[in-house]
Design a protein around this motif. Structure first.
Motif, PDB file in Angstrom:
ATOM      1  N   UNK A 226      11.283   8.858   1.870  1.00 14.10           N
ATOM      2  CA  UNK A 226      11.940   8.727   3.174  1.00 14.10           C
ATOM      3  C   UNK A 226      10.925   8.972   4.281  1.00 14.10           C
ATOM      4  N   UNK A 227      11.300   8.574   5.488  1.00 14.85           N
ATOM      5  CA  UNK A 227      10.469   8.928   6.637  1.00 14.85           C
ATOM      6  C   UNK A 227      10.661  10.419   6.888  1.00 14.85           C
TER       7      UNK A 227
ATOM      8  N   UNK B 122      15.545  -1.538   6.826  1.00 14.74           N
ATOM      9  CA  UNK B 122      14.253  -1.544   6.138  1.00 14.74           C
ATOM     10  C   UNK B 122      13.896  -0.142   5.656  1.00 14.74           C
ATOM     11  N   UNK B 123      14.220   0.859   6.465  1.00 11.96           N
ATOM     12  CA  UNK B 123      13.970   2.248   6.068  1.00 11.96           C
ATOM     13  C   UNK B 123      14.773   2.605   4.820  1.00 11.96           C
ATOM     14  N   UNK B 124      16.019   2.150   4.768  1.00 11.36           N
ATOM     15  CA  UNK B 124      16.860   2.401   3.601  1.00 11.36           C
ATOM     16  C   UNK B 124      16.302   1.689   2.371  1.00 11.36           C
TER      17      UNK B 124
ATOM     18  N   UNK C  93       0.833  -1.200   0.000  1.00  9.47           N
ATOM     19  CA  UNK C  93       0.000   0.000   0.000  1.00  9.47           C
ATOM     20  C   UNK C  93       0.869   1.251   0.000  1.00  9.47           C
ATOM     21  N   UNK C  94       1.941   1.210   0.790  1.00  6.23           N
ATOM     22  CA  UNK C  94       2.859   2.357   0.841  1.00  6.23           C
ATOM     23  C   UNK C  94       3.436   2.633  -0.547  1.00  6.23           C
ATOM     24  N   UNK C  95       3.902   1.585  -1.221  1.00 10.94           N
ATOM     25  CA  UNK C  95       4.502   1.768  -2.543  1.00 10.94           C
ATOM     26  C   UNK C  95       3.502   2.338  -3.540  1.00 10.94           C
ATOM     27  N   UNK C  96       2.263   1.882  -3.448  1.00 10.34           N
ATOM     28  CA  UNK C  96       1.233   2.380  -4.363  1.00 10.34           C
ATOM     29  C   UNK C  96       0.949   3.855  -4.132  1.00 10.34           C
ATOM     30  N   UNK C  97       0.841   4.251  -2.867  1.00  5.73           N
ATOM     31  CA  UNK C  97       0.562   5.650  -2.530  1.00  5.73           C
ATOM     32  C   UNK C  97       1.709   6.557  -2.977  1.00  5.73           C
ATOM     33  N   UNK C  98       2.932   6.127  -2.728  1.00  4.03           N
ATOM     34  CA  UNK C  98       4.092   6.929  -3.128  1.00  4.03           C
ATOM     35  C   UNK C  98       4.160   7.053  -4.646  1.00  4.03           C
TER      36      UNK C  98
ATOM     37  N   UNK D 135      13.565   3.692   0.875  1.00  5.69           N
ATOM     38  CA  UNK D 135      14.111   4.832   0.131  1.00  5.69           C
ATOM     39  C   UNK D 135      14.626   4.392  -1.234  1.00  5.69           C
ATOM     40  N   UNK D 136      15.334   3.258  -1.278  1.00  9.03           N
ATOM     41  CA  UNK D 136      15.919   2.786  -2.532  1.00  9.03           C
ATOM     42  C   UNK D 136      14.839   2.320  -3.509  1.00  9.03           C
TER      43      UNK D 136
END
Length: 429
Positions: A397-398, A386-388, A365-370, A391-392
């Protein structure tokens, strides 16, 4: 205390705090030659001032009686940006930069209303109120992730603004430096028991980047649209005449209106130049973002009235005819309109922001929204790795863990494990 620290900083100062030099090395501009000779020690063109400030603090702070100490400077800063963008990312920019030293970590961190401006949380609160109340920018205040924390700080607090293209702009920051810099520089004081202690520190700044934020939050295809509270000119008067015998009467009325508004505290300008047509002036001042335009022509003089146009409402819809030019009527009308414009710009920006923040519960869902160019908000307790990866894979980014958190249990969108907070992810400048 308002000071101005040196622009050139010995490189050895930067090296003293390991994470600081690691974080800033790619952005440093170095001076190696001075007066035609190679320098014994290269100098850094100021990227920020924590190091030089601590060098001076070691000479100024001796006892607990010297604390708390706050210094502030308005200065230029150089960071070697590879891809520049006006106001947003530039090699050199101006900012307001503050630094404090405290006897205890609680004093440096906690929000103590009896001692304003000294603390990391209070400064981010001040920046937040300025953004909302003056610039009409509805920022989201929160804490940066570990990966996004200022190099050398224990915690970084931020205000994040959504621009017109939905990218995030870090509009201001405040850092709890802990004892990282005082330990590196030996910034000590003698406490009430006669013991030598390291000071606790904060630093905070807001820069000309914020001007870019104002432009990209409120501007349109016509040009700037400035909130009245920060507009250098809140109202412009444009006198209009065609015949020579109309000029004197129109200008006399325009001067009278100008004086009445100026006396009432309105930041007003009378554009009485005769080199340009009224139409040209209308377009020019709209482009400059002046909130209100007051038009006065021969018919208006006869009727003792004016025509008023609002910058935030284009065309005929934003134009009102027949407003009395008597100060008792005109002044409160103008001031009322300025307040309405200020509130309207904030309301529009809030609506735009909220309609483009989407709550997510999974990484997909995050990837779709971004990918849709919006901000994603969801529970997060995953690792720095996981945060990196986010970003990649997404370019986002957060931006922060907002101070205002939803209640109830939360499940991390990445790991499926319990999470204490939600984070906001977005692409940024």
């Amino acid at each position: 205390m308002l000071l101005l620290y040196p622009q050139f900083i010995p490189y050895s100062f930067i090296e003293k705090e390991a994470s600081h030099v690691e974080g800033f090395s790619p952005e440093l501009a170095l001076v190696t030659i001075g007066g035609g000779k190679e320098l014994e020690e290269k100098l850094v063109v100021r990227p920020t001032s924590e190091t030089i400030v601590n060098h001076m603090f070691t000479q100024w702070i001796h006892s607990y009686r010297d604390l708390p100490l706050m210094v502030n400077q308005w200065a230029n800063v150089t960071r070697w940006e590879m891809r520049t963008k006006p106001f947003i990312r530039t090699l050199e920019f101006l900012w307001q930069e503050g630094h404090t030293a405290h006897a205890t970590p609680e004093e440096a961190e906690k929000e103590v209303r009896s001692m304003p401006l000294f603390f990391a949380l209070q400064m981010i609160d001040l920046y937040t109120r300025f953004a909302y109340e003056q610039a009409a920018i509805p920022v989201i205040a929160g804490r940066k992730s570990k990966a996004e924390t200022f190099a050398g700080a224990s915690k970084t607090y931020t205000i994040e603004a959504m621009m017109g293209d939905k990218k995030a702009l870090q509009a201001g920051t405040s850092h709890n430096l802990g004892q990282n810099f005082s330990r590196a520089f030996g910034t000590l004081f003698t406490d009430e028991n006669g013991q030598r202690q390291l000071v606790w520190q904060t630093s905070w700044a807001i820069s000309t980047r914020f001007i870019g934020g104002i432009i990209m939050t409120h501007g349109d295809d016509t040009g700037l649209m400035l909130p009245p509270n920060i507009a250098p000119i809140q109202a412009v008067i444009v006198p209009i005449w065609k015949k020579a015998d109309e000029k004197a009467g129109v200008l006399a009325a325009a001067f009278a209106v100008n004086e009445a508004l100026k006396t009432a505290g309105v930041k007003v300008k009378l554009d009485d130049s005769d080199q340009r047509t009224p139409g040209w002036k209308f377009n020019f001042w709209e482009m400059k973002g002046v909130p209100l335009r007051i038009e006065i022509g021969p018919r208006d003089v006869s009727n003792r009235s004016v025509v008023i146009s609002r910058r935030d409402i284009p065309g005929k819809q934003g134009k009102v005819f027949g407003i009395s030019m008597e100060p008792s009527v005109l002044v409160p009308y103008i001031k009322g309109n300025l307040q309405e414009i200020q509130a309207a710009l904030l309301e529009i920006a809030v609506s735009f922001r909220d309609s483009n923040i989407v709550d997510v519960s999974s990484y997909n869902e995050l990837k779709e929204v971004i990918s849709e160019g919006k901000w994603a908000r969801g529970p997060w307790s995953a690792s720095d790795e996981a945060e990196l990866m986010v970003k990649e894979e997404t370019g986002a980014t957060i931006r922060c863990f907002p101070f205002k958190q939803p209640e109830g249990p939360k499940i991390c969108l990445m790991t499926g494990k319990a999470a204490d907070e939600v984070a906001i992810f977005a692409k940024s400048y």
